[in-house]
Enzyme design. Structure first.
Site, PDB file in Angstrom:
ATOM      1  N   SER A  95      14.878 -19.888 -30.387  1.00 23.26           N
ATOM      2  CA  SER A  95      13.852 -19.921 -31.422  1.00 23.26           C
ATOM      3  C   SER A  95      12.846 -21.040 -31.154  1.00 23.26           C
ATOM      4  O   SER A  95      13.223 -22.169 -30.848  1.00 23.26           O
ATOM      5  CB  SER A  95      14.513 -20.131 -32.793  1.00 23.26           C
ATOM      6  OG  SER A  95      13.553 -20.162 -33.818  1.00 23.26           O
ATOM      7  N   GLY A  96      11.559 -20.716 -31.251  1.00 23.23           N
ATOM      8  CA  GLY A  96      10.508 -21.696 -31.019  1.00 23.23           C
ATOM      9  C   GLY A  96      10.075 -21.827 -29.581  1.00 23.23           C
ATOM     10  O   GLY A  96       9.280 -22.705 -29.246  1.00 23.23           O
ATOM     11  N   THR A 147       6.963 -14.770 -29.116  1.00 19.69           N
ATOM     12  CA  THR A 147       5.967 -13.949 -29.808  1.00 19.69           C
ATOM     13  C   THR A 147       4.615 -14.036 -29.114  1.00 19.69           C
ATOM     14  O   THR A 147       3.937 -13.016 -28.907  1.00 19.69           O
ATOM     15  CB  THR A 147       5.833 -14.391 -31.276  1.00 19.69           C
ATOM     16  OG1 THR A 147       7.088 -14.204 -31.942  1.00 19.69           O
ATOM     17  CG2 THR A 147       4.767 -13.593 -31.994  1.00 19.69           C
ATOM     18  N   ASN A 152       9.295 -23.806 -35.280  1.00 11.34           N
ATOM     19  CA  ASN A 152       8.126 -23.020 -34.925  1.00 11.34           C
ATOM     20  C   ASN A 152       7.349 -22.671 -36.192  1.00 11.34           C
ATOM     21  O   ASN A 152       7.944 -22.243 -37.174  1.00 11.34           O
ATOM     22  CB  ASN A 152       8.589 -21.738 -34.209  1.00 11.34           C
ATOM     23  CG  ASN A 152       7.446 -20.934 -33.633  1.00 11.34           C
ATOM     24  OD1 ASN A 152       6.287 -21.249 -33.832  1.00 11.34           O
ATOM     25  ND2 ASN A 152       7.790 -19.880 -32.920  1.00 11.34           N
ATOM     26  N   SER A 159       7.368 -18.241 -36.367  1.00 12.38           N
ATOM     27  CA  SER A 159       8.577 -17.689 -35.747  1.00 12.38           C
ATOM     28  C   SER A 159       8.819 -16.259 -36.215  1.00 12.38           C
ATOM     29  O   SER A 159       8.822 -15.963 -37.411  1.00 12.38           O
ATOM     30  CB  SER A 159       9.787 -18.554 -36.112  1.00 12.38           C
ATOM     31  OG  SER A 159      10.978 -17.992 -35.612  1.00 12.38           O
ATOM     32  N   SER A 160       9.029 -15.351 -35.269  1.00 13.01           N
ATOM     33  CA  SER A 160       9.371 -13.973 -35.617  1.00 13.01           C
ATOM     34  C   SER A 160      10.766 -13.938 -36.220  1.00 13.01           C
ATOM     35  O   SER A 160      11.720 -14.441 -35.630  1.00 13.01           O
ATOM     36  CB  SER A 160       9.338 -13.081 -34.376  1.00 13.01           C
ATOM     37  OG  SER A 160       8.035 -12.933 -33.893  1.00 13.01           O
ATOM     38  N   GLY A 211      15.767 -15.277 -30.422  1.00 13.21           N
ATOM     39  CA  GLY A 211      16.474 -16.165 -29.513  1.00 13.21           C
ATOM     40  C   GLY A 211      17.845 -16.505 -30.079  1.00 13.21           C
ATOM     41  O   GLY A 211      18.118 -16.312 -31.268  1.00 13.21           O
ATOM     42  N   GLU A 256      20.640 -18.473 -31.790  1.00 10.12           N
ATOM     43  CA  GLU A 256      20.481 -19.449 -32.860  1.00 10.12           C
ATOM     44  C   GLU A 256      21.794 -20.151 -33.177  1.00 10.12           C
ATOM     45  O   GLU A 256      22.840 -19.507 -33.301  1.00 10.12           O
ATOM     46  CB  GLU A 256      19.945 -18.775 -34.132  1.00 10.12           C
ATOM     47  CG  GLU A 256      18.519 -18.289 -33.991  1.00 10.12           C
ATOM     48  CD  GLU A 256      17.885 -17.879 -35.309  1.00 10.12           C
ATOM     49  OE1 GLU A 256      16.654 -17.680 -35.321  1.00 10.12           O
ATOM     50  OE2 GLU A 256      18.615 -17.760 -36.315  1.00 10.12           O
TER      51      GLU A 256
END
Length: 686
Positions: A112-113, A117, A182, A185-186, A425, A427
């Site tokens: 994540s981050g 995206t 982020n 973030s998606s 991602g 997590e």
């Protein structure tokens, strides 16, 4: 181009290899040093054979201008071989134009981050650019966006390329949120499929969504936000009514006053103009054919969801249902007005539960405060999930060749496609819940696909070349996947069974897990049998999950009375969203389940929770491009050296394992060549 001297000793500060398979010495230290050296020089991209690795710089570097994109057009004089996301897109596009016209898939992964995206958007931008050039347009560069398309005969029109690009801000508004890592973030996964003619012209597109994080609608941690569209809408409402004598809009639609939007205390983001973002979202929806009246209904529905969070309850005494507090009663009226349902009916479904008796009579059971709050949150999440699915459906209608202009090409098989898989991602947080388990399970499947494709396929190639690869090993994570999905005792099947049992509970679920997987190397129970926690040893890291709320989040059902209420709403969009469930007796839910892994739970999400195994099987017929992202640091600060945890995670990554295998292959080939030369020399001497 590698700098001179970079290959001198394979280590230290001199390392600066574009493609790390060319490094003379390869171990985790030199790999990490090479990536960090390049990152410090502003080179965020590094190749590793067929995989592109990037590290998020958290700042603009001028890497995505029209001039840079043009340098990666494959008909340009001399291919630009510098590692870049446009290079991955170019390779995929080039291969759909070869004699076989074989479909391509780009897998975008990372924590994540890490920038997944943005990478997906850049891939689509490149493909759209090449599509316009295939038509022989005179303009040298492609317009990344066209605000609103062309207005003709009172109707908004746009090319297929423009429509595909305009889908991105809509998906970001409804599916992205600020997290600790982020600002954009998606919170869902998606597979974007761009269909091409054999000449390279885009003819249609589609989006399949996975695992929308519905829980974020009602709650998020400190420092985060809910979905961006809520804050955009609030900013729009307040700005358009700024000069009104009625100050209620400024108060009611201040995110700080809405419980669902203010859990994190980060209602505003530095440098982000939510009112301007709303205008872009609204304009993009218009470009994709969502009419003005429909958009107004979408915004009204979102207002109703946001207001619902301010409906709070208090107990009235034993045997009596809880009641809405006096302070919250105005929000019942406001919410009911936005959803176009009766005040009393809305309050009734929140405070009482209606069940049918064996004799056919109706029984109204009182809810306590906890049950009423859970029901409120469940309804809000369900409405948003259905709305998100509707948004995805409208996008697909707009980008799916609505005029049937290329129907003949599709029917005669004269088309191919490039697919882009952008998935969550891996997590791991301080507290990990049901959402993290689903996300990490999806990443386990992606890792398994990587192993199946890369390692096993590479071994076949090496054996065909006569190389001895017996000492090449890799970790197969199939055991972890079976722990999660296998029947009858996998994490998901047991959760499903426990939820179907009368009186099923998380305590019973965790107890059954403890008994079933006591000796599994992938499972570790909590120290105390009373703790609702367990640990799974994933390929990337061991993650401890808190089972609180697992059953409710897995099912997230809306009862029949609520369904009937919303199906009869005066708001046409809301009525349509719930009418299908009412008319089909749950057939819509069954359709959603049919797209899930056979042993997976009834995961609620935007569109359908996809069967990742089916995706894997379908993907076997395609060429793949791997794109791996890394987040260099916890804070979102430009060019900060990676901390030890990030370096440790990278050292255990699939890319590190892949590079080791490639280095073994290179060494084996070198040994084979040297042996051949020595044999020739010996023969000459004789």
């Amino acid at each position: 181009m590698e700098r001179e001297g970079a290959a001198r000793d394979g280590g230290g500060a001199e390392l600066d290899f574009d493609d790390m398979v060319n490094m003379p010495i390869m171990d985790k230290d030199t790999v990490l040093q090479n990536v960090q050296n390049r990152f410090g020089l502003g080179k965020i991209y590094t190749s590793c054979g067929g995989v592109l690795i990037s590290v998020n710089p958290f700042q603009e570097l001028g890497l995505y201008t029209d001039e840079v994109l043009g340098s990666y057009h494959f008909e340009a004089a001399g291919d630009n071989e510098t590692p870049h996301i446009f290079g991955i897109a170019r390779d995929a596009y080039r291969r759909i134009l070869d004699q076989e016209h074989r479909a391509q898939t780009v897998l975008v992964s990372g924590e994540s981050g890490a920038g997944k995206t943005e990478a997906s958007k850049l891939l689509i931008r490149y493909l759209a650019s090449m599509s316009t050039k295939s038509e022989g347009e005179p303009k040298a560069e492609f317009r990344e966006k066209k605000e609103g398309g062309d207005r003709k005969n009172g109707r908004i029109e746009a090319t297929i390329e423009e429509r595909i690009l305009q889908a991105e801000p809509i998906l970001e508004a409804f599916g992205n949120a600020k997290t600790l890592r982020n600002n954009n973030s998606s919170r869902f996964g998606k597979f974007t499929k761009v269909q091409f003619t054999f000449a390279g012209k885009i003819i249609s597109g589609s989006v399949t969504s996975y695992l929308l994080e519905e829980a974020r609608v009602v709650k998020h941690v400190k420092g985060e936000r809910g979905y961006s569209v809520f804050y955009q809408l609030c900013a729009h409402k307040r700005s358009t009514h700024a000069s009104d004598s009625d100050s209620s809009y400024q108060t009611v639609f201040d995110p700080r006053n809405l419980k669902y939007l203010s859990h994190g205390g980060s209602e505003e983001i530095d440098g982000v103009d939510d009112a301007k973002a709303f205008a872009l979202t609204d304009n993009a929806m218009g470009t994709l054919g969502v009419g003005q009246e429909e958009r107004l209904e979408v915004w009204r529905l979102l207002e109703g969801i946001a207001l619902m969070g301010n409906i709070v309850f208090e107990e009235q005494g034993q045997g009596r249902p809880c009641r809405v507090t006096d302070g919250a009663r105005p929000y019942v009226s406001l919410c009911a007005d936005r959803l176009q349902v009766e005040n009393q009916a809305l309050e009734r479904i929140l405070t009482t539960k209606t069940i049918g008796s064996p004799t056919g009579s109706i029984i109204h059971m009182p809810r306590n405060v906890s049950s009423a709050s859970d029901t409120r949150d469940g309804i809000a999440k369900r409405i948003y999930g259905k709305l998100f699915a509707w948004i995805v459906g409208r996008i697909n209608r707009a980008v799916g060749d609505p005029d049937r202009k290329y129907l003949k090409e599709l029917q005669k098989g004269r088309s191919t496609f490039v697919g882009i898989l952008d998935i969550f991602g891996f997590e791991v947080f301080t507290t990990n819940g049901f959402e993290q388990l689903c996300i990490n399970y999806a990443n386990e499947k992606l890792q398994n696909h990587f192993v199946e494709h890369f390692f096993k396929q590479e071994l076949k190639v090496y054996k065909m070349e006569g190389l001895d690869v017996k000492n090449v090993t890799y970790v197969d994570n199939r055991g972890c996947i079976e722990l999660v999905e296998s029947r009858p005792s996998g994490l998901f099947p047991l959760l499903q069974d426990e939820g179907n049992m009368p009186g099923g509970s998380e305590q019973g679920y965790v107890s059954k897990l403890r008994k079933a997987h006591e000796f599994s190397p992938f499972y570790k129970p909590a120290r105390s049998a009373r703790e609702l926690k367990f640990t799974v040893n994933h390929f990337a890291s061991a993650v401890t999950y808190d089972a609180n709320g697992f059953i409710a989040k897995n099912f997230n059902k809306v009862d029949e009375e609520s369904t009937n209420l919303f199906a009869g709403s005066g708001l046409a969009l809301l009525a349509a969203l719930f009418a299908k469930s009412k008319a089909s007796g749950g057939a819509a839910e069954q359709k959603s389940k049919s797209h899930q892994p056979r042993n997976a739970p009834s995961i609620r999400g935007g569109g359908e929770a996809g069967d990742s195994r089916n995706d894997d099987d379908d993907d076997d017929a395609r060429r793949r491009r791997f794109r791996r992202h890394h987040r260099p640091q916890q804070p979102q600060r430009p060019f900060t050296p990676p901390p030890p945890r990030t370096r440790a995670a990278a050292a255990k990554s699939r890319e590190m394992k892949m590079m080791k295998m490639r280095m073994v292959m290179i060494k084996k080939k070198s040994e084979k060549m040297m042996a051949g030369r020595e044999a020739e020399a010996e023969g000459a001497r004789q």
